[in-house]
Design a protein around this motif. Structure first.
Motif, mmCIF file in Angstrom:
data_model
loop_
_atom_site.group_PDB
_atom_site.id
_atom_site.type_symbol
_atom_site.label_atom_id
_atom_site.label_comp_id
_atom_site.label_asym_id
_atom_site.label_seq_id
_atom_site.Cartn_x
_atom_site.Cartn_y
_atom_site.Cartn_z
ATOM 1 N N UNK A 263 106.342 19.601 18.382
ATOM 2 C CA UNK A 263 107.611 18.886 18.216
ATOM 3 C C UNK A 263 108.380 19.445 17.013
ATOM 4 N N UNK A 264 109.593 18.954 16.819
ATOM 5 C CA UNK A 264 110.424 19.419 15.705
ATOM 6 C C UNK A 264 109.819 19.086 14.344
ATOM 7 N N UNK A 265 108.872 18.161 14.354
ATOM 8 C CA UNK A 265 108.180 17.790 13.115
ATOM 9 C C UNK A 265 107.538 19.004 12.434
ATOM 10 N N UNK A 266 107.229 20.033 13.237
ATOM 11 C CA UNK A 266 106.468 21.173 12.728
ATOM 12 C C UNK A 266 107.333 22.398 12.457
ATOM 13 N N UNK A 267 108.633 22.248 12.502
ATOM 14 C CA UNK A 267 109.527 23.401 12.348
ATOM 15 C C UNK A 267 109.324 24.140 11.031
ATOM 16 N N UNK A 268 109.071 23.405 9.953
ATOM 17 C CA UNK A 268 108.913 24.040 8.646
ATOM 18 C C UNK A 268 107.447 24.258 8.273
ATOM 19 N N UNK A 269 106.555 24.014 9.232
ATOM 20 C CA UNK A 269 105.122 24.176 8.970
ATOM 21 C C UNK A 269 104.608 25.485 9.562
ATOM 22 N N UNK A 270 104.964 25.750 10.829
ATOM 23 C CA UNK A 270 104.462 26.940 11.510
ATOM 24 C C UNK A 270 105.446 28.097 11.372
ATOM 25 N N UNK A 271 104.928 29.249 10.970
ATOM 26 C CA UNK A 271 105.759 30.448 10.889
ATOM 27 C C UNK A 271 105.923 31.086 12.268
ATOM 28 N N UNK A 272 104.872 31.020 13.081
ATOM 29 C CA UNK A 272 104.919 31.576 14.424
ATOM 30 C C UNK A 272 104.365 30.551 15.409
ATOM 31 N N UNK A 273 105.119 30.282 16.459
ATOM 32 C CA UNK A 273 104.687 29.364 17.508
ATOM 33 C C UNK A 273 104.532 30.159 18.807
ATOM 34 N N UNK A 274 103.332 30.197 19.342
ATOM 35 C CA UNK A 274 103.047 30.946 20.559
ATOM 36 C C UNK A 274 102.700 29.962 21.661
ATOM 37 N N UNK A 275 103.525 29.935 22.697
ATOM 38 C CA UNK A 275 103.282 29.027 23.821
ATOM 39 C C UNK A 275 102.562 29.795 24.917
ATOM 40 N N UNK A 276 101.280 29.510 25.087
ATOM 41 C CA UNK A 276 100.493 30.207 26.090
ATOM 42 C C UNK A 276 99.010 29.920 25.933
ATOM 43 N N UNK A 277 98.203 30.575 26.741
ATOM 44 C CA UNK A 277 96.758 30.392 26.735
ATOM 45 C C UNK A 277 96.143 31.057 25.512
ATOM 46 N N UNK A 278 95.203 30.381 24.862
ATOM 47 C CA UNK A 278 94.621 30.927 23.624
ATOM 48 C C UNK A 278 93.804 32.188 23.894
ATOM 49 N N UNK A 279 93.064 32.233 25.000
ATOM 50 C CA UNK A 279 92.275 33.423 25.313
ATOM 51 C C UNK A 279 93.166 34.643 25.538
#
Length: 361
Positions: A263-279
């Protein structure tokens, strides 16, 4: 900065940070275990539906199966034990995933500080990872009254599957001794999986808190959060605390990898957001980590980027000094709160916001 699109495979911006990091924290959730044989509980053939078939007259939402309040109702309690038996059966045949092995590789390179996991499947144990199990373990059962703990055996699993809670052997032993001495009987506890449910305190909460504080004092320089929807308040607080410390250094970064975006709550926390499977993210990352030529190019791009950021910062400071519009203290405060974020969808860069100014060497 303007938006940009480029294939993630050819432009993995966190690789140089990951390669140089010396103190990496991992925070993991259920998403990293799915490919190991523990499917989504809510799928058509998932565990929730298996429980509904066995107890058709009881209506329970998924979250309620992990809520301590269910013990107030006998029918719901039976559902809980059936669910735990089916889950234990899956865990018994599950194997560590590529993501688990990736964390192990980080450990072998001497970069891993610790892995904090929300998972109760204990898949980390076979790899001997330094793991903190935030929600307990399905390898053990514990008494609901005393401190007794036992290995989660096949006999326990069979009793649980029928919705029955076996009595605690230690409580029974104490009760038999009291009877022998002519004393009145006391209540006998029952066994349940040694996991932490909603609306109950963590029996090792204080110890975990001390361990987290100790890790933060060691100043981690990279944190990778994987396969979690970030719903637990205590975990959210820890991630944000760790991120502030990591961002206090010039090269510290925080990476989020999950099938669904935060959510937008994390905009200033994560430098990179990757939407996909972890493997899949691990597979692509390992390709680049093994490609020394690509790493050299990534390092060059990083140095150029930091150089440009420093020039922009110097120009900004010069303009501020010339016009005297903003006081030095305010400039410093604003500089410290600016963050870098890059959002990736399906392993593609979809948005890049203004980078955080680099600190002076």
């Amino acid at each position: 900065m303007t938006s940009a699109l480029c294939p993630w495979l050819f432009e993995p911006p966190w690789i140089p940070f990951q390669k140089k990091s010396k103190r990496i924290l991992f925070v993991t959730g259920a998403g990293i275990s799915c490919s190991g044989g523990i499917p989504d509980f809510r799928s058509s053939d998932g565990l929730y539906n298996l429980v509904k078939k066995k107890h058709p007259s009881v209506v329970l939402r998924g979250k309620e199966l992990f809520d301590a309040m269910l013990f107030k109702d006998e029918n719901r309690t039976r559902c809980f034990y059936t669910f735990m038996a089916e889950l234990k059966s899956l865990i018994s045949t599950a194997l560590p995933t590529r993501t688990h092995s990736f964390i192990r590789d980080i450990q072998e390179r001497g970069q891993l500080m610790r892995c904090y996991t929300q998972n109760i499947d204990c898949l980390e144990e076979s790899l001997d990872l330094p793991t903190v199990q935030l929600h307990g373990s399905m390898n053990k059962v514990k008494c609901t009254l005393c401190a007794a703990s036992y290995d989660f055996s096949t006999d326990h699993e069979n009793l649980f599957r029928e919705g029955n809670a076996p009595p605690c052997p230690k409580c029974e032993e104490m009760d038999n001794e009291r009877t022998r001495l002519g004393k009145r009987s006391l209540a006998t506890g029952t066994l349940r999986p040694d996991i932490v449910l909603y609306n109950e305190d963590h029996p090792h909460g204080e110890t975990i808190g001390q361990l987290q504080a100790s890790d933060l004092k060691k100043r981690p320089d990279l944190m990778i959060v994987m396969g979690t929807s970030l719903k637990i308040p205590a975990l959210k607080k820890f991630i944000k605390q760790a991120a502030r410390i990591i961002h206090s250094t010039k090269t510290g970064r925080v990476i989020f990898v999950n099938r669904t975006p935060p959510t937008k709550e994390w905009e200033k926390v994560f430098d990179y957001e990757v939407q996909g499977d972890t493997d899949e993210w691990v597979r692509l990352t390992e390709i680049k980590l093994a490609d020394e030529k690509a790493l050299a190019a990534a390092r060059t791009r990083l140095r150029r980027s930091l150089s440009v950021m420093k020039e922009e910062e110097d120009d900004e400071k010069e303009n501020i000094n010339r016009t005297r519009v903003v006081k030095r203290a305010k400039v410093k405060a604003e500089s410290n709160t600016t963050t870098t974020q890059m959002t990736l969808t399906a392993f593609r860069v979809s948005k890049i916001s203004k980078p955080r100014p680099a600190e002076k060497r």
